[in-house]
Motif scaffolding. Structure first.
Motif, mmCIF file in Angstrom:
data_model
loop_
_atom_site.group_PDB
_atom_site.id
_atom_site.type_symbol
_atom_site.label_atom_id
_atom_site.label_comp_id
_atom_site.label_asym_id
_atom_site.label_seq_id
_atom_site.Cartn_x
_atom_site.Cartn_y
_atom_site.Cartn_z
ATOM 1 N N SER A 139 30.886 65.618 55.090
ATOM 2 C CA SER A 139 30.909 67.168 55.341
ATOM 3 C C SER A 139 32.372 67.718 54.571
ATOM 4 O O SER A 139 32.238 68.896 53.997
ATOM 5 N N ASP A 140 33.432 67.094 54.644
ATOM 6 C CA ASP A 140 34.454 67.369 54.132
ATOM 7 C C ASP A 140 34.515 67.319 52.675
ATOM 8 O O ASP A 140 35.142 68.263 52.022
ATOM 9 N N VAL A 141 33.842 66.543 52.025
ATOM 10 C CA VAL A 141 33.776 66.415 50.507
ATOM 11 C C VAL A 141 32.806 67.675 50.231
ATOM 12 O O VAL A 141 33.132 68.510 49.246
ATOM 13 N N ARG A 142 31.751 68.028 50.859
ATOM 14 C CA ARG A 142 31.013 69.280 50.510
ATOM 15 C C ARG A 142 32.012 70.501 50.451
ATOM 16 O O ARG A 142 31.775 71.470 50.091
ATOM 17 N N ASP A 143 32.559 70.617 51.600
ATOM 18 C CA ASP A 143 33.466 71.614 51.823
ATOM 19 C C ASP A 143 34.708 71.928 50.684
ATOM 20 O O ASP A 143 34.825 72.818 50.325
ATOM 21 N N VAL A 144 35.278 70.880 50.189
ATOM 22 C CA VAL A 144 36.366 70.878 49.390
ATOM 23 C C VAL A 144 35.397 71.227 47.996
ATOM 24 O O VAL A 144 36.091 72.002 47.076
ATOM 25 N N MET A 145 34.522 70.601 47.856
ATOM 26 C CA MET A 145 33.622 70.963 46.365
ATOM 27 C C MET A 145 33.273 72.323 46.254
ATOM 28 O O MET A 145 33.446 73.151 45.418
ATOM 29 N N GLU A 146 32.765 72.835 47.441
ATOM 30 C CA GLU A 146 32.361 74.287 47.491
ATOM 31 C C GLU A 146 33.474 75.214 47.355
ATOM 32 O O GLU A 146 33.548 76.278 46.502
ATOM 33 N N ALA A 147 34.776 74.815 47.926
ATOM 34 C CA ALA A 147 35.946 75.871 47.967
ATOM 35 C C ALA A 147 36.523 75.723 46.599
ATOM 36 O O ALA A 147 37.123 76.753 46.242
ATOM 37 N N ALA A 148 36.477 74.466 45.893
ATOM 38 C CA ALA A 148 37.152 74.492 44.622
ATOM 39 C C ALA A 148 36.020 74.896 43.633
ATOM 40 O O ALA A 148 36.398 74.900 42.505
#
Length: 395
Positions: free
Chosen positions: A150-159
């Protein structure tokens, strides 16, 4: 008048390594060919079991990879199965403790440099601070923890990153690396050498595979996250002969001496995963006047680790071979059998080990007027404009 005396005696080489590894055989052959005799070998296994090792003041100590030996791997990672992916954080901590237990001698590998090179988050930050081109990364410096998928998905979306590499912070040889691609419609897939067993354990495989369900990808990332993860943008790479390509550049005492092209049909170009050596002459022709800039980029990356004689720099060429970024800096990235030095490098006719033997004396004598100090830096190295430029012969 002839030279004589202790000052003219060949160095007393010691290699800390797995003695039966081919790396030791290649280095020994180079030392003997240089008239330096046979190096003394100190086994990683013995250092780990005995809590360290003492070297004489006049011994020149070179560290080599502790990999490719099941007993040593078990001591470092705390697991009996050498194919397992998990345990890299334990390996990292145990390896640094082991290096710290080595006492005395004239050292060619700075322990502080090793600590950074073996943590991709710290390595990325050091390179970025020195203005060495690197892929954008939300985890640079380790300030953004990745606790799971979930953190990987979050940082991908944010960046705004649709394609990323997810790497073990302390991994090597592509262990635990996932090349993740997502689409606007939400579809996702990952290319990796990780094989997930029925019991959920993860194993390194020599076969690259693709996972196409988010559930499978999430289960792998969640299992790896406790060891620490690094996420960086997946940069589109140049191709050679219809295959994705990158470069391993060996830098010895600040100078790019050897280079090899690695090509693959998958995003993972490692030779043990089906990658093959490409035609370096063809790459030099494609890069044209940018070839010197490519080597200079490798040298600038190595200049961030001035306490270490030799590093292997992974260069990522952009489409068109006009720009280059640094993917990783490898402490033990010199295993390139039968490869001799680049034209104009000063290592013509020498393999990577002979080049290190030839350069070790000057490295140990300390800084030269034409390069920055070899002492460890607490901050970024000198501006790239202050570093010595490469004078390699044209293609």
């Amino acid at each position: 008048m002839g030279r004589s005396g202790a000052a003219d005696a060949p160095p007393k080489w010691v290699v800390v390594a797995n003695g039966d590894n081919r790396r030791v055989g290649l280095f020994t052959a180079a030392a003997e060919a240089a008239g330096h005799g046979t190096p003394r070998v100190v086994e990683w296994h013995d250092v780990l079991r005995e809590g360290g090792h003492d070297f004489a003041d006049d011994e020149v100590v070179r560290l080599d990879s502790p990999g490719e030996k099941a007993e040593v791997d078990a001591l470092l990672r705390g697991m009996d199965d050498p194919t397992r992916v998990e345990g890299s954080a334990h390996w990292y901590a145990r390896f640094l403790d082991c290096v710290a237990s080595l006492r005395g001698g004239r050292r060619l590998d700075d322990p502080a440099d090793l600590a950074v090179m073996f943590d991709k988050r710290l390595c990325h930050e050091r390179l970025a601070r020195a203005e060495v081109p690197v892929p954008p990364s939300p985890t640079s410096g380790g300030l953004t923890p990745i606790r799971g998928w979930s953190d990987v998905r979050d940082v991908m979306e944010a960046a705004g990153m649709r394609r990323v590499f997810v790497k073990l912070a302390h991994g090597s040889s592509a262990s635990g690396v996932l090349a993740v691609e997502s689409t606007a419609s939400g579809r996702i897939r990952a290319t990796t050498s990780v094989e997930r067993a029925e019991d959920g354990r993860l194993h390194n495989s020599l076969r690259v595979r693709r996972y196409t369900t988010e559930q499978d990808i999430a289960s792998i990332v969640d299992a790896l996250a406790p060891d620490g993860l690094h996420v960086e943008r997946w940069l589109p790479k140049a191709s050679l002969g219809g295959r994705s390509a990158d470069l391993r550049v060996v830098v010895v005492d600040g100078r790019a001496t050897h280079a090899v092209v690695r090509t693959s049909r998958s995003p993972l170009t490692n030779l043990h995963l089906g990658g093959t050596r490409g035609d370096l002459a063809a790459v030099r022709a494609l890069a044209g006047d940018r070839w010197a800039a490519a080597l200079e980029t490798g040298e600038r990356a190595a200049a961030c680790f001035l306490g270490t004689l030799c590093v292997g720099v992974d260069l990522l060429p952009a489409i068109g071979w006009r720009r280059f970024a640094v993917g990783e800096v490898n402490a033990f990235g010199d295993l390139l059998p039968r490869l001799t030095g680049l034209p104009g490098s000063g290592a013509e006719g020498l393999d990577t080990y002979a080049a290190q033997i030839a350069a070790a004396g000057a490295f140990l004598r300390g800084p030269r007027p034409d390069r920055p100090s070899t002492g460890r830096q607490s901050g970024p190295p000198a501006s790239p404009h202050d570093l010595p430029r490469t004078a390699h012969a044209p293609a």
